[in-house]
Design an enzyme around this catalytic site. Structure first.
Site: not given
Ligand code: NDP
Length: 510
Positions: A189, A264, A298, A398
């Site tokens: 997905k 992750e 990331c 973040e």
């Protein structure tokens, strides 16, 4: 998600294609009868395609197909599975330019970086193809005579692969290649912002010869398709990359079924610059790490922790370099920084700019970019805050955009404290010419990846990739370590003595 985009009528796009799901080796529509759009973030008038809004029923079909295919696939010798990965890697290489340009169109990163994204896919395909002939286990001496002892890796079954939009070719390959070479089958997905990249990728996988059902693609929302994959009892492992909040939700749901989950997640990566550093080199590393992919990696650098004595000369260099960055469509050769992925991302960056203005000093940028050629895209100026304190909100959360916080500190020890004072732990770096300090940093920095005299980005596929703390849950992608997520160890003892030998009891005295 692109479903929420308002219809654009000023330049209607002709002949926009509709793409299907890929289940059991066939391209098929969703049973929902609904589709969603994917648009170019550099120019929202550019409609790329319509994609199937998958449902739990589509997921169930895909999982059944994966399970059915798994019987034969896991018995196919691993070197033979590897040969298909080699063919796929070669196809990726043959189609690199086409894929890179499609990626830039769909998610915005400049085309040179998009080529790098595809290259990561090629690298991991070839690395994992080789694992088909390695996949080492241990063969060890038994403690009993005439007895053999060894361990082998076994596939888990069906792997659910859920990926973000920021590396739309590399990350799916990082997950699917080790899963497949180890003998698992997959239900994939992709992010709803990059379904076209995923479709192009799976088309090449089909062309490479992965048997029907080994690879299945279900596009659609996280809530419908993602949850259905996580909840399906016949999916044995989930590999997820995305936001920490989404990862935590997935881990909770999967935990109820004791399902293996590899996560992750987010990062707040820092670069330490010491007084003896080559400041020009450090500037190059920081600008590339902070504003490459518009800060949407990331591993992007969002914090610079600098010894106070070199704060001003470093800031001057950073401002000068950043002011020369040109924003635009990533397909234009003059562009250095592309758009953000969508409107929500621009809103998020803007809200953090307001937070930063209250907490520290904005020295560059801070606005939506709306000049000529930018008016139809999600552009934001590369922005720098100075005199940020380690625990400020903009230094802790973040942002996932082109926003850099510069944090002055008195010395190395304070730099280590500031660097580690975050709940994330993906990547870090230090610029210094002192080899003793460099080795201390390699020991002291609490991140899964450490660079010396380079930025925070640029991981290579043959070393483990992943982070500590809330960046993940201890698993690693890439390198040999990637196989750990998708395999189970089986220990095997073969007694050829012809008599019953009892371990720990019948051992001979010496
Ligand atoms: P999201 O968490 O929003 O989405 C990631 C994927 O999860 C998408 O496919 C999304 O689908 C899906 N999803 C959303 N909700 C659910 C759910 N309830 N169940 C299952 N799946 C769900 O992240 P982004 O795509 O915005 O990616 C950016 C994030 O990814 C950043 O935090 C970044 O740090 C992180 N990242 C981490 C990396 C690492 O290796 N540590 C590497 C790259 C990125 P949909 O798109 O349909 O919503």
């Amino acid at each position: 998600m692109t479903e929420t985009v308002a219809p654009q009528t000023d330049t209607p796009t002709q002949d926009v294609p509709t793409f299907d799901l890929y289940i059991a080796g066939e391209w098929v529509p969703s049973e929902s009868g609904r589709t969603f759009e994917s648009r170019n973030p550099a120019d929202r008038r550019d409609l790329i395609g319509h994609f199937q809004s998958g449902t739990p029923a589509d997921v169930a079909r895909a999982v059944r197909a994966a399970e059915t295919a798994g019987g034969l696939w896991r018995r196919t010798p691993a070197p033979k599975r590897g040969e298909i990965l080699y063919r796929f890697g070669q196809l990726l290489a043959d189609h690199k330019e086409r894929l890179a340009r499609a990626m830039t169109r769909e998610m915005g990163k400049v085309v040179e970086e998009a080529r790098g994204d595809v290259q990561e896919g090629i690298d991991i395909a070839f690395l994992m193809a080789g694992e088909g002939r390695r996949m080492f286990g241990d063969t060890v001496p038994s403690e009993l005579p005439d007895k053999w002892a060894m361990s082998i890796r076994q596939p888990l079954g069906v792997a659910g692969i859920i990926t973000p939009w920021n590396f739309p070719i590399a990350i799916p390959c990082w997950k699917m290649m080790p899963a497949l070479v180890a003998g698992n089958t997959v239900v994939f997905k992709p992010a709803s912002d990059t379904p076209h990249c995923a479709t192009l990728l799976v088309e090449l996988m089909a062309q490479a010869g992965f048997p029907a059902g080994t690879v299945n693609l279900v596009t659609g929302s996280g809530a419908e398709v993602g949850d259905a994959i996580v909840d399906n009892p016949d999916v044995q492992v989930i590999s997820f990359t995305g936001h920490s909040s989404t990862g935590k939700r997935i881990a909770e749901r999967a935990g109820r079924r004791l399902k293996r989950v590899s996560l992750e997640l987010g990062g707040k990566n820092g670069i330490v610059v010491l007084r003896d550093a080559d400041l020009d080199l450090a500037t190059d590393g920081i600008v590339w790490s902070a504003f490459g992919t518009t800060g949407q990696r990331c591993t992007a650098c969002s914090r610079v922790i600098v010894e106070r004595t070199v704060l001003e000369p470093l800031l001057q260099r950073l401002e000068a370099r950043t002011s020369r960055l040109r924003l635009g469509d990533g397909l234009e050769p003059t562009t250095d920084v592309g758009p953000l992925i969508n409107d929500a991302a621009v809103d998020k960056v803007e809200s953090y700019i307001e937070v930063g203005r209250r907490e520290s000093e904005l020295v560059r940028g801070g606005h939506r970019a709306t000049g000529a050629g930018l008016e139809h895209g999600h552009f934001f100026e590369p922005s720098i805050f100075s005199r940020v304190k380690p625990m400020d909100q903009i230094a802790q959360e973040e942002i996932f955009g082109p926003v850099l916080s510069v944090i002055p500190v008195p010395d190395y020890q304070a730099a280590v404290t500031a660097l580690n004072q975050t709940r994330y732990g993906l990547s870090s770096s230090i610029f210094t010419r002192d080899v003793n300090i460099a080795f201390r940093a390699m020991r002291d920095f609490e991140t899964g990846i450490v660079y010396v005299n380079a930025g925070t980005i640029g991981a290579e596929t043959h070393l483990p990739f992943g982070g500590t703390k809330e960046t993940g849950n201890g698993h690693r992608e890439a390198g040999h370590a990637a196989l750990d997520t998708y395999t189970e160890w089986k220990s095997i003892y073969i007694d050829f003595s012809g008599r019953l030998q009892r371990a720990q009891i019948d051992n001979q005295e010496i």
